[in-house]
Design an enzyme around this catalytic site. Sequence first.
Site, PDB file in Angstrom:
ATOM      1  N   LYS A 142     -51.290 -15.282 -22.133  1.00 34.80           N
ATOM      2  CA  LYS A 142     -51.850 -14.284 -23.035  1.00 34.80           C
ATOM      3  C   LYS A 142     -53.156 -13.756 -22.459  1.00 34.80           C
ATOM      4  O   LYS A 142     -53.789 -14.506 -21.708  1.00 34.80           O
ATOM      5  CB  LYS A 142     -52.061 -14.816 -24.453  1.00 34.80           C
ATOM      6  CG  LYS A 142     -52.759 -16.167 -24.594  1.00 34.80           C
ATOM      7  CD  LYS A 142     -54.100 -16.452 -23.994  1.00 34.80           C
ATOM      8  CE  LYS A 142     -55.313 -15.661 -24.291  1.00 34.80           C
ATOM      9  NZ  LYS A 142     -56.527 -16.156 -23.574  1.00 34.80           N
ATOM     10  N   TYR A 227     -56.210 -14.728 -30.568  1.00 34.10           N
ATOM     11  CA  TYR A 227     -55.788 -15.873 -31.394  1.00 34.10           C
ATOM     12  C   TYR A 227     -55.971 -15.566 -32.877  1.00 34.10           C
ATOM     13  O   TYR A 227     -55.188 -16.008 -33.713  1.00 34.10           O
ATOM     14  CB  TYR A 227     -56.600 -17.125 -31.039  1.00 34.10           C
ATOM     15  CG  TYR A 227     -56.229 -17.727 -29.707  1.00 34.10           C
ATOM     16  CD1 TYR A 227     -55.223 -18.676 -29.613  1.00 34.10           C
ATOM     17  CD2 TYR A 227     -56.882 -17.356 -28.543  1.00 34.10           C
ATOM     18  CE1 TYR A 227     -54.873 -19.244 -28.396  1.00 34.10           C
ATOM     19  CE2 TYR A 227     -56.551 -17.909 -27.314  1.00 34.10           C
ATOM     20  CZ  TYR A 227     -55.544 -18.841 -27.242  1.00 34.10           C
ATOM     21  OH  TYR A 227     -55.198 -19.393 -26.039  1.00 34.10           O
TER      22      TYR A 227
HETATM   23  P1  NAD Z   1     -59.279 -18.636 -13.754  1.00 38.26           P
HETATM   24  O1  NAD Z   1     -60.285 -17.641 -13.320  1.00 38.26           O
HETATM   25  O2  NAD Z   1     -59.698 -20.053 -13.874  1.00 38.26           O
HETATM   26  O3  NAD Z   1     -58.006 -18.590 -12.790  1.00 38.26           O
HETATM   27  C1  NAD Z   1     -57.478 -17.390 -12.300  1.00 38.26           C
HETATM   28  C2  NAD Z   1     -56.689 -17.678 -11.040  1.00 38.26           C
HETATM   29  O4  NAD Z   1     -56.255 -16.425 -10.515  1.00 38.26           O
HETATM   30  C3  NAD Z   1     -57.527 -18.360  -9.932  1.00 38.26           C
HETATM   31  O5  NAD Z   1     -56.759 -19.343  -9.307  1.00 38.26           O
HETATM   32  C4  NAD Z   1     -57.815 -17.225  -8.971  1.00 38.26           C
HETATM   33  O6  NAD Z   1     -57.974 -17.671  -7.647  1.00 38.26           O
HETATM   34  C5  NAD Z   1     -56.550 -16.378  -9.120  1.00 38.26           C
HETATM   35  N1  NAD Z   1     -56.734 -15.001  -8.705  1.00 38.26           N
HETATM   36  C6  NAD Z   1     -55.895 -14.325  -7.911  1.00 38.26           C
HETATM   37  N2  NAD Z   1     -56.348 -13.096  -7.669  1.00 38.26           N
HETATM   38  C7  NAD Z   1     -57.508 -12.984  -8.310  1.00 38.26           C
HETATM   39  C8  NAD Z   1     -58.465 -11.944  -8.405  1.00 38.26           C
HETATM   40  N3  NAD Z   1     -58.282 -10.766  -7.815  1.00 38.26           N
HETATM   41  N4  NAD Z   1     -59.576 -12.168  -9.139  1.00 38.26           N
HETATM   42  C9  NAD Z   1     -59.768 -13.348  -9.780  1.00 38.26           C
HETATM   43  N5  NAD Z   1     -58.895 -14.373  -9.708  1.00 38.26           N
HETATM   44  C10 NAD Z   1     -57.772 -14.190  -8.983  1.00 38.26           C
HETATM   45  O7  NAD Z   1     -58.701 -18.107 -15.136  1.00 38.26           O
HETATM   46  P2  NAD Z   1     -57.900 -18.943 -16.230  1.00 38.26           P
HETATM   47  O8  NAD Z   1     -58.857 -19.383 -17.274  1.00 38.26           O
HETATM   48  O9  NAD Z   1     -57.044 -19.949 -15.586  1.00 38.26           O
HETATM   49  O10 NAD Z   1     -57.013 -17.763 -16.890  1.00 38.26           O
HETATM   50  C11 NAD Z   1     -55.820 -17.313 -16.293  1.00 38.26           C
HETATM   51  C12 NAD Z   1     -54.922 -16.710 -17.386  1.00 38.26           C
HETATM   52  O11 NAD Z   1     -54.612 -17.720 -18.323  1.00 38.26           O
HETATM   53  C13 NAD Z   1     -55.574 -15.584 -18.183  1.00 38.26           C
HETATM   54  O12 NAD Z   1     -54.620 -14.614 -18.494  1.00 38.26           O
HETATM   55  C14 NAD Z   1     -56.056 -16.268 -19.434  1.00 38.26           C
HETATM   56  O13 NAD Z   1     -56.123 -15.401 -20.559  1.00 38.26           O
HETATM   57  C15 NAD Z   1     -54.996 -17.321 -19.636  1.00 38.26           C
HETATM   58  N6  NAD Z   1     -55.498 -18.504 -20.355  1.00 38.26           N
HETATM   59  C16 NAD Z   1     -54.782 -18.946 -21.415  1.00 38.26           C
HETATM   60  C17 NAD Z   1     -55.231 -20.038 -22.116  1.00 38.26           C
HETATM   61  C18 NAD Z   1     -54.412 -20.554 -23.284  1.00 38.26           C
HETATM   62  O14 NAD Z   1     -54.899 -21.433 -23.979  1.00 38.26           O
HETATM   63  N7  NAD Z   1     -53.201 -20.068 -23.467  1.00 38.26           N
HETATM   64  C19 NAD Z   1     -56.411 -20.668 -21.764  1.00 38.26           C
HETATM   65  C20 NAD Z   1     -57.115 -20.209 -20.656  1.00 38.26           C
HETATM   66  C21 NAD Z   1     -56.651 -19.115 -19.956  1.00 38.26           C
END
Ligand code: NAD
Length: 374
Positions: A142, A227
């Site tokens: 999401k 949410y």
């Molecule tokens: P994060 O920044 O920790 O991870 C993002 C990942 O994408 C990293 O591994 C990064 O290296 C990679 N990536 C690839 N290309 C990129 C770019 N151009 N710029 C930045 N990063 C790049 O983020 P996250 O917190 O893991 O979030 C990822 C997704 O998961 C989002 O869509 C977020 O909304 C979702 N999320 C959902 C929940 C949930 O509870 N359902 C919780 C956290 C995050």
Amino acid sequence: MSENQSRRSFLQNLGVGLGTTAAAFAVPSVMAVPEVAPPKDDKKLGVALVGLGSYAKNQLAVALENAKNCYLAAIVTGSPAKAEEWTKKYNLPKESVYNYQNFDEIAKNKAVDIIYVVLPNSMHPEFVIRAAKAGKHVMCEKPMANSVAECDAMIKACKDAGVQLGVGYRLHFEPFTQEVMRIGQKKEKGNVRFMQTNFGFTIGDPTQWRLKKAMAGGGPLMDVGIYCVQASRYVTGEEPLWVTAQFGPITDKERFKDVEESVSWQMEFPGGAMVNGFTSYKSNIEQLYVSADKGWLQLGPAYSYGPIKGRSNEGEMKLPVVHHQTVMMEAICKEMIETGKFPKHIDGDEGKRDMKILMAIYEAAQTGKRISLV
Ligand code: NAD
């Protein structure tokens, strides 16, 4: 709560009362709650994680370690260092490690049943569509995308490829959330009249993608306000009629050059419920309050990884504490193994419904107008 504590509470509570809870959720609604129980056979679905950031590493990979009916079968990462770390930790064969360029070769990998896209929001459409073209079922985090048009394209790509599309709405599988869905949708406390829902946290690193509109699609509304929108929809089981909204003040010009710092909104539902919502990257809040004709419900914490706590006019809610992502993955894979489909209530249309509302909230805040959703 630390990851270890969270895993401990999951293990302590695994199986406790899940059957009873699930039985109570036979709500004939789009968001009717699924049963979470071990699969009938011991088939395990292979899952590929795309993007090995914080959510993939600290939550989804843990779920894939714990879940009985799925496992981590492949990874897609732009980082050779992460590829090495994960390959060792999960004993992955070299041919199950991809980067963003050669990702499409995953089509040939028979171990992969489901591709789970966990990238920054703006990258969801491209990778969901590529996953569908590779002939794999797709889970997407999401918010599903940054626009309704992108959701449409993702839904079409999956339909054309004959693959399932799901959005990672983990709370649909969480017992306290399922309880408020059940009580609200079954009108156990009469008609819902008012809901107060808020979710926010204090954001750190000012350079992160969450603060860039092109990548995140917006600020806290896209990230965590979603949410609250979900909650108002799953408690009522209805779609909102209209929305009004207001941006909050910018108190940190460095961080909030590109996205909102906070936003409040109001919505009316067909059954007469009014909702006040608020989301912020500067306030640590997460509450859901529901007032109905014959009582009230409250979750707080309501949306984070938990433990979620609930009370009502009848007292404290006593329900199992689970690891959200594990019960989600188990329920999704159970349905997939048994029916060949993902649960309907987390499908692409569900992601698109939220997107329509998020876009309407932005339009209302920008124009000062009441935006109709019907
Ligand atoms: P994060 O920044 O920790 O991870 C993002 C990942 O994408 C990293 O591994 C990064 O290296 C990679 N990536 C690839 N290309 C990129 C770019 N151009 N710029 C930045 N990063 C790049 O983020 P996250 O917190 O893991 O979030 C990822 C997704 O998961 C989002 O869509 C977020 O909304 C979702 N999320 C959902 C929940 C949930 O509870 N359902 C919780 C956290 C995050």
